[in-house]
Write a protein that holds these residues in place. Sequence first.
Motif, PDB file in Angstrom:
ATOM      1  N   GLU A   1       0.876  -1.482   0.047  1.00 38.43           N
ATOM      2  CA  GLU A   1       0.323  -0.717   0.054  1.00 38.43           C
ATOM      3  C   GLU A   1       0.403   1.200  -0.261  1.00 38.43           C
ATOM      4  OE1 GLU A   1      -3.327   0.136   2.568  1.00 38.43           O
ATOM      5  OE2 GLU A   1      -3.877  -2.466   2.762  1.00 38.43           O
ATOM      6  N   SER A   2       1.793   1.161   0.026  1.00 41.87           N
ATOM      7  CA  SER A   2       3.164   2.379   0.649  1.00 41.87           C
ATOM      8  C   SER A   2       3.843   2.955  -1.286  1.00 41.87           C
ATOM      9  CB  SER A   2       3.928   2.248   1.740  1.00 41.87           C
ATOM     10  OG  SER A   2       5.022   0.794   0.664  1.00 41.87           O
ATOM     11  N   HIS A   3       3.261   2.236  -2.010  1.00 41.54           N
ATOM     12  CA  HIS A   3       3.890   2.311  -3.283  1.00 41.54           C
ATOM     13  C   HIS A   3       3.041   1.856  -4.590  1.00 41.54           C
ATOM     14  CE1 HIS A   3       5.302  -1.918  -3.307  1.00 41.54           C
ATOM     15  NE2 HIS A   3       5.499  -1.162  -4.504  1.00 41.54           N
ATOM     16  N   ASP A   4       3.367   1.932  -5.606  1.00 37.78           N
ATOM     17  CA  ASP A   4       2.450   1.780  -7.509  1.00 37.78           C
ATOM     18  C   ASP A   4       3.397   0.680  -7.213  1.00 37.78           C
ATOM     19  OD1 ASP A   4       1.598   1.514  -9.267  1.00 37.78           O
ATOM     20  OD2 ASP A   4       0.860   3.542 -10.094  1.00 37.78           O
ATOM     21  N   PRO A   5       2.644  -0.769  -7.690  1.00 42.29           N
ATOM     22  CA  PRO A   5       3.650  -1.775  -7.504  1.00 42.29           C
ATOM     23  C   PRO A   5       3.620  -1.910  -8.962  1.00 42.29           C
ATOM     24  CG  PRO A   5       1.503  -2.439  -6.218  1.00 42.29           C
ATOM     25  CD  PRO A   5       2.032  -1.204  -6.330  1.00 42.29           C
ATOM     26  N   THR A   6       2.845  -0.972  -9.553  1.00 44.63           N
ATOM     27  CA  THR A   6       2.954  -0.946 -10.910  1.00 44.63           C
ATOM     28  C   THR A   6       3.816  -0.587 -11.995  1.00 44.63           C
ATOM     29  OG1 THR A   6       0.801   0.167 -11.249  1.00 44.63           O
ATOM     30  CG2 THR A   6       0.470  -1.736 -10.348  1.00 44.63           C
ATOM     31  N   GLN A   7       4.522   0.413 -11.552  1.00 47.40           N
ATOM     32  CA  GLN A   7       5.194   1.291 -12.359  1.00 47.40           C
ATOM     33  C   GLN A   7       6.995   0.469 -12.905  1.00 47.40           C
ATOM     34  OE1 GLN A   7       5.970   4.741 -10.904  1.00 47.40           O
ATOM     35  NE2 GLN A   7       3.919   5.323 -10.003  1.00 47.40           N
ATOM     36  N   GLY A   8       7.024  -0.483 -12.973  1.00 48.01           N
ATOM     37  CA  GLY A   8       8.185  -1.389 -13.478  1.00 48.01           C
ATOM     38  C   GLY A   8       9.311  -0.858 -12.714  1.00 48.01           C
ATOM     39  N   MET A   9      10.369  -0.120 -14.107  1.00 50.30           N
ATOM     40  CA  MET A   9      11.424  -0.008 -13.394  1.00 50.30           C
ATOM     41  C   MET A   9      11.847   1.364 -13.282  1.00 50.30           C
ATOM     42  SD  MET A   9      13.367  -2.153 -13.477  1.00 50.30           S
ATOM     43  CE  MET A   9      13.464  -3.824 -14.301  1.00 50.30           C
ATOM     44  N   GLY A  10      10.799   1.833 -11.607  1.00 45.21           N
ATOM     45  CA  GLY A  10      11.067   3.286 -11.644  1.00 45.21           C
ATOM     46  C   GLY A  10       9.398   3.127 -10.545  1.00 45.21           C
ATOM     47  N   GLN A  11       9.625   4.681  -9.675  1.00 45.33           N
ATOM     48  CA  GLN A  11       8.517   4.601  -9.071  1.00 45.33           C
ATOM     49  C   GLN A  11       8.846   6.340  -9.109  1.00 45.33           C
ATOM     50  OE1 GLN A  11       5.354   4.090  -6.214  1.00 45.33           O
ATOM     51  NE2 GLN A  11       6.567   2.882  -7.319  1.00 45.33           N
TER      52      GLN A  11
ATOM     53  N   LEU B   1      15.781   9.324   6.169  1.00 45.79           N
ATOM     54  CA  LEU B   1      14.625  10.688   7.440  1.00 45.79           C
ATOM     55  C   LEU B   1      14.770  11.702   8.390  1.00 45.79           C
ATOM     56  CD1 LEU B   1      12.420   9.662   4.403  1.00 45.79           C
ATOM     57  CD2 LEU B   1      13.548  11.806   4.243  1.00 45.79           C
ATOM     58  N   ALA B   2      15.179  10.593   9.598  1.00 49.90           N
ATOM     59  CA  ALA B   2      15.192  11.107  11.128  1.00 49.90           C
ATOM     60  C   ALA B   2      16.093  12.298  11.663  1.00 49.90           C
ATOM     61  CB  ALA B   2      15.240   9.733  11.778  1.00 49.90           C
ATOM     62  N   LYS B   3      17.417  12.088   9.941  1.00 47.79           N
ATOM     63  CA  LYS B   3      18.522  12.825  10.978  1.00 47.79           C
ATOM     64  C   LYS B   3      18.932  14.334  10.432  1.00 47.79           C
ATOM     65  CE  LYS B   3      21.650   8.985   9.999  1.00 47.79           C
ATOM     66  NZ  LYS B   3      22.432   8.649   8.979  1.00 47.79           N
ATOM     67  N   PRO B   4      18.919  14.884  10.994  1.00 51.21           N
ATOM     68  CA  PRO B   4      18.594  17.304  11.293  1.00 51.21           C
ATOM     69  C   PRO B   4      19.675  17.222   9.537  1.00 51.21           C
ATOM     70  CG  PRO B   4      19.880  16.230  12.929  1.00 51.21           C
ATOM     71  CD  PRO B   4      19.909  14.959  12.661  1.00 51.21           C
ATOM     72  N   GLY B   5      19.061  17.788   9.581  1.00 50.44           N
ATOM     73  CA  GLY B   5      18.961  18.498   7.811  1.00 50.44           C
ATOM     74  C   GLY B   5      18.695  17.544   6.816  1.00 50.44           C
ATOM     75  N   ALA B   6      18.643  16.234   6.786  1.00 49.42           N
ATOM     76  CA  ALA B   6      17.616  16.053   5.578  1.00 49.42           C
ATOM     77  C   ALA B   6      16.329  16.311   4.668  1.00 49.42           C
ATOM     78  CB  ALA B   6      16.836  14.403   6.217  1.00 49.42           C
ATOM     79  N   ARG B   7      16.884  16.197   3.600  1.00 45.21           N
ATOM     80  CA  ARG B   7      15.968  16.832   2.816  1.00 45.21           C
ATOM     81  C   ARG B   7      14.623  15.869   2.328  1.00 45.21           C
ATOM     82  NH1 ARG B   7      15.700  15.830  -3.567  1.00 45.21           N
ATOM     83  NH2 ARG B   7      17.573  14.106  -3.092  1.00 45.21           N
ATOM     84  N   PRO B   8      13.461  16.358   3.023  1.00 43.76           N
ATOM     85  CA  PRO B   8      12.653  15.525   2.997  1.00 43.76           C
ATOM     86  C   PRO B   8      11.375  14.739   1.478  1.00 43.76           C
ATOM     87  CG  PRO B   8      11.673  18.357   3.178  1.00 43.76           C
ATOM     88  CD  PRO B   8      13.321  18.208   2.908  1.00 43.76           C
ATOM     89  N   TYR B   9      12.126  14.068   1.542  1.00 48.36           N
ATOM     90  CA  TYR B   9      11.997  13.773  -0.180  1.00 48.36           C
ATOM     91  C   TYR B   9      11.642  11.699   0.167  1.00 48.36           C
ATOM     92  CZ  TYR B   9      12.536  12.345  -5.003  1.00 48.36           C
ATOM     93  OH  TYR B   9      12.778  11.642  -6.227  1.00 48.36           O
ATOM     94  N   CYS B  10      10.927  11.811  -0.401  1.00 47.10           N
ATOM     95  CA  CYS B  10      10.070  10.475  -1.405  1.00 47.10           C
ATOM     96  C   CYS B  10       9.273  10.309  -2.401  1.00 47.10           C
ATOM     97  CB  CYS B  10       9.373   9.359  -0.159  1.00 47.10           C
ATOM     98  SG  CYS B  10       9.154   7.783   0.058  1.00 47.10           S
ATOM     99  N   SER B  11       9.908   9.639  -3.006  1.00 51.35           N
ATOM    100  CA  SER B  11       9.008   9.144  -4.545  1.00 51.35           C
ATOM    101  C   SER B  11       7.971   8.176  -4.509  1.00 51.35           C
ATOM    102  CB  SER B  11      10.426   9.059  -5.692  1.00 51.35           C
ATOM    103  OG  SER B  11      10.330   7.514  -5.350  1.00 51.35           O
ATOM    104  N   ALA B  12       7.640   7.591  -3.139  1.00 53.63           N
ATOM    105  CA  ALA B  12       6.621   6.970  -3.163  1.00 53.63           C
ATOM    106  C   ALA B  12       5.522   7.339  -4.051  1.00 53.63           C
ATOM    107  CB  ALA B  12       6.807   6.366  -1.727  1.00 53.63           C
ATOM    108  N   GLN B  13       4.248   6.472  -4.818  1.00 49.67           N
ATOM    109  CA  GLN B  13       3.442   6.731  -5.206  1.00 49.67           C
ATOM    110  C   GLN B  13       1.993   6.453  -4.565  1.00 49.67           C
ATOM    111  OE1 GLN B  13       3.043   9.426  -7.900  1.00 49.67           O
ATOM    112  NE2 GLN B  13       4.917   9.401  -7.055  1.00 49.67           N
ATOM    113  N   PRO B  14       1.420   5.712  -3.122  1.00 50.13           N
ATOM    114  CA  PRO B  14       1.031   5.089  -2.585  1.00 50.13           C
ATOM    115  C   PRO B  14      -0.401   5.621  -3.653  1.00 50.13           C
ATOM    116  CG  PRO B  14       1.647   6.342  -1.101  1.00 50.13           C
ATOM    117  CD  PRO B  14       2.310   7.012  -2.459  1.00 50.13           C
TER     118      PRO B  14
END
Length: 237
Positions: free
Chosen positions: A98-108, A175-188
């Motif tokens: 449920e946390s991503h789109d498992p239909t995208q082949g070689m990518g997200q 993502l828990a560390k100070p200064g982390a770039r808030p990024y995630c490519s997941a497509q739920p």
Amino acid sequence: MPVSSKHYVLGNPMEGPWKEGLEVIIIANGCFWGSEKGMWRLPGGGIYSTAVGYAAGFTPNPTYEEACSGMTGSTEAVQVVYDPSKISVVDVLRWFWESHDPTQGMGQGNDRGTQYRSGLYYFTEEQKILCEKSKDAYESALKAKGKGPITTEIAPASNYPEVFYYGEDYHQQYLAKPGARPYCSAQPLQIALPAFETWAPAELSAFAPKLPDAFWDKHAPSPHCVIRSPNPPIEWP
């Protein structure tokens, strides 16, 4: 690859040998930063440790740059170490699907390349069956919504001399560390995995989920949820 001795959030060891009774599964669903955070946040103390790295490739000990070149065959992955007495692998699999789109082949999302492919790498026969059956069930749920087919790679860890290689320490619990770039490519896709009873073999009833529907009603993955969420595990009765 040198990594910290302790998990930045959970405080448990980052590397085995693991305590008796713990089990491992490797999941890959796009950029590993958000994938790892989603896993360590599962409640109840069932997730003992997580680590990001490179899985299911043919180059030993790849670096991030090498994995991103597409030349190692690796996918960005998360090693999930869990206590089956506190959380079921089915709960882990439900979050995975449920946390991503498992239909995208070689990518997200905007991340494209073999290193972002969806994958499940199992260690036991029971994990194999549950991975495959849950995939079939989720594919049916997606089809009913006009989506699919699922492109997730499902393979035994034993297919590889070493299925998982640790990533660089700066990527661990990023993502828990100070200064982390808030990024995630997941497509739920916000489509639920069907009820366990509808797809799991009767002989695997002992693997029934431990997280109730009420948990998923409140905490099921949604777009950008791991970016917006706190770092500690979700509190749940």
